[in-house]
Design a protein around this motif. Structure first.
Motif, PDB file in Angstrom:
ATOM      1  N   LEU A   1       0.828  -1.205   0.000  1.00 19.17           N
ATOM      2  CA  LEU A   1       0.000   0.000   0.000  1.00 19.17           C
ATOM      3  C   LEU A   1       0.862   1.256   0.000  1.00 19.17           C
ATOM      4  CD1 LEU A   1      -2.786  -1.087   2.515  1.00 19.17           C
ATOM      5  CD2 LEU A   1      -3.008  -0.861   0.029  1.00 19.17           C
TER       6      LEU A   1
ATOM      7  N   ASP B   1       1.897   2.132  -3.582  1.00 16.00           N
ATOM      8  CA  ASP B   1       0.834   2.192  -4.598  1.00 16.00           C
ATOM      9  C   ASP B   1       0.865   3.552  -5.296  1.00 16.00           C
ATOM     10  OD1 ASP B   1      -1.426   1.779  -6.143  1.00 16.00           O
ATOM     11  OD2 ASP B   1      -2.824   2.226  -4.506  1.00 16.00           O
TER      12      ASP B   1
ATOM     13  N   GLY C   1      -2.175   4.569  -7.722  1.00 18.96           N
ATOM     14  CA  GLY C   1      -3.533   4.736  -7.223  1.00 18.96           C
ATOM     15  C   GLY C   1      -4.459   3.591  -7.542  1.00 18.96           C
ATOM     16  N   ASP C   2      -3.916   2.367  -7.613  1.00 18.77           N
ATOM     17  CA  ASP C   2      -4.746   1.200  -7.944  1.00 18.77           C
ATOM     18  C   ASP C   2      -5.879   1.007  -6.942  1.00 18.77           C
ATOM     19  OD1 ASP C   2      -3.188   0.654 -10.141  1.00 18.77           O
ATOM     20  OD2 ASP C   2      -2.112  -1.018  -9.227  1.00 18.77           O
ATOM     21  N   VAL C   3      -5.578   1.203  -5.669  1.00 21.34           N
ATOM     22  CA  VAL C   3      -6.582   0.955  -4.634  1.00 21.34           C
ATOM     23  C   VAL C   3      -7.735   1.947  -4.750  1.00 21.34           C
ATOM     24  CG1 VAL C   3      -6.994   0.907  -2.151  1.00 21.34           C
ATOM     25  CG2 VAL C   3      -4.899  -0.105  -3.088  1.00 21.34           C
ATOM     26  N   ASP C   4      -7.412   3.219  -4.953  1.00 24.93           N
ATOM     27  CA  ASP C   4      -8.456   4.243  -5.110  1.00 24.93           C
ATOM     28  C   ASP C   4      -9.332   3.933  -6.312  1.00 24.93           C
ATOM     29  OD1 ASP C   4      -7.579   5.611  -2.907  1.00 24.93           O
ATOM     30  OD2 ASP C   4      -6.410   7.082  -4.031  1.00 24.93           O
ATOM     31  N   ARG C   5      -8.721   3.558  -7.423  1.00 23.73           N
ATOM     32  CA  ARG C   5      -9.498   3.269  -8.633  1.00 23.73           C
ATOM     33  C   ARG C   5     -10.372   2.044  -8.466  1.00 23.73           C
ATOM     34  NH1 ARG C   5      -4.808   4.958 -11.265  1.00 23.73           N
ATOM     35  NH2 ARG C   5      -4.120   2.810 -11.611  1.00 23.73           N
TER      36      ARG C   5
ATOM     37  N   GLY D   1     -12.041   1.526  -5.895  1.00 21.48           N
ATOM     38  CA  GLY D   1     -13.113   1.916  -4.985  1.00 21.48           C
ATOM     39  C   GLY D   1     -12.892   1.463  -3.563  1.00 21.48           C
ATOM     40  N   LEU D   2     -11.620   1.234  -3.189  1.00 25.09           N
ATOM     41  CA  LEU D   2     -11.284   0.749  -1.860  1.00 25.09           C
ATOM     42  C   LEU D   2     -10.441   1.787  -1.123  1.00 25.09           C
ATOM     43  CD1 LEU D   2     -10.244  -2.859  -2.934  1.00 25.09           C
ATOM     44  CD2 LEU D   2     -12.372  -2.236  -1.777  1.00 25.09           C
ATOM     45  N   THR D   3     -10.280   1.593   0.165  1.00 22.87           N
ATOM     46  CA  THR D   3      -9.364   2.404   0.941  1.00 22.87           C
ATOM     47  C   THR D   3      -8.323   1.496   1.583  1.00 22.87           C
ATOM     48  OG1 THR D   3     -10.550   2.256   3.051  1.00 22.87           O
ATOM     49  CG2 THR D   3     -11.263   3.980   1.502  1.00 22.87           C
ATOM     50  N   HIS D   4      -7.201   2.086   1.967  1.00 20.50           N
ATOM     51  CA  HIS D   4      -6.165   1.308   2.637  1.00 20.50           C
ATOM     52  C   HIS D   4      -6.682   0.692   3.924  1.00 20.50           C
ATOM     53  CE1 HIS D   4      -2.534   3.422   0.516  1.00 20.50           C
ATOM     54  NE2 HIS D   4      -3.470   3.053  -0.330  1.00 20.50           N
TER      55      HIS D   4
ATOM     56  N   GLU E   1      -9.739  -0.144   4.710  1.00 20.22           N
ATOM     57  CA  GLU E   1     -10.642  -1.257   4.423  1.00 20.22           C
ATOM     58  C   GLU E   1      -9.866  -2.527   4.089  1.00 20.22           C
ATOM     59  OE1 GLU E   1     -14.521   1.077   2.499  1.00 20.22           O
ATOM     60  OE2 GLU E   1     -12.867   0.404   1.208  1.00 20.22           O
TER      61      GLU E   1
END
Length: 243
Positions: A192, A195, A198-202, A204-207, A209
């Motif tokens: 994380l 990252d 911005g794979d996680v943001d795209r 639709g997740l948060t770190h 979560e």
């Protein structure tokens, strides 16, 4: 004197993609563990380059692990990826069992005649995997972080999948996994922190979560990893060599 203790070699294709929980599971099965760093931290932003790999015949099992690059990147194919694929073929010919994880699984698919290409959509986070062989690859939520997917090599049998990608295949004494069984919270925190795209943001997740879900699943995943490694060693690595 003949070697008695079984040995596993983890190939760290990228320095942040370590063996983590998989190393623990192999150690529990009595394996001596070696690691080999293919691309060091110093080369992470320019990963192409020649690599001299260890002799695969020194090991009973070789586990090529993950990486953020594509196995079909031509600059990598022109250097160490092609060398590592040849190492996998040489290892298989010598009777060494292979267990590929994400990038490592894709590398095995490509090495043995399958293809790897960009998937219509990435899979990031905990995804439900359906398995035909729960005694080998238990179904359930497994951690994913990939943008590519494979087609099966000739002669391979797919044994697990999601709606978007093949997740596991067996070919002789080789098992390839698209997901990451090795991930724990410590390893995920490292990923994380790097990252940059911005794979996680795209997704639709948060770190928070992702970390919370990883903590919630820790006991269940640890149990399923033991099943996976036991199944791999008995049902895949334990298969008789062709005459």
């Amino acid at each position: 004197m003949a070697r008695v203790t079984s040995k596993v070699l983890f190939l760290l294709n990228e320095h942040i993609a370590t063996e983590a929980l998989l190393g623990d599971a192999f150690a529990e099965r009595g394996f001596d563990i070696d690691t080999f760093e293919v691309v060091s931290a110093a080369r992470a932003h320019s990963p192409a380059g020649e690599v001299t790999f260890p002799d695969p015949t020194r090991y009973d099992v070789i586990v090529p692990l993950g990486a953020t690059w594509a196995v079909y990147d031509q600059t990598l194919l022109d250097t160490w990826v092609s060398t590592e694929m040849q190492m996998m073929r040489d290892a298989a010919d010598a009777g060494v069992a292979l267990l590929g994880v994400c990038f490592g699984g894709q590398l095995l698919a490509q090495a043995f005649g399958g293809t790897v290409a960009r998937a219509p959509r990435p899979e990031i986070g905990w995804c439900e995997v359906a398995s035909d062989r729960p005694d080998l690859v238990p179904g359930g939520p497994w951690f994913q972080w990939h943008h590519d997917r494979w087609t099966l090599p000739p002669g391979a049998t797919e044994i697990a999948r999601t709606a978007h990608a093949s997740q596991a295949f067996v070919l002789g004494r080789t098992l390839a996994l698209q997901f990451h069984p090795e991930v724990d919270t410590d390893l995920l925190k490292i990923w994380l922190a790097t990252d940059d795209h911005g794979d996680v943001d795209r997704a639709g997740l948060t770190h928070d979560e992702m970390l919370t879900r990883t903590e919630q699943l820790a006991d269940d995943v640890a149990s399923r990893i033991r099943v996976l490694v036991r199944g791999f060693l008995t049902q895949v690595a334990g298969r008789s060599l062709p005459s």
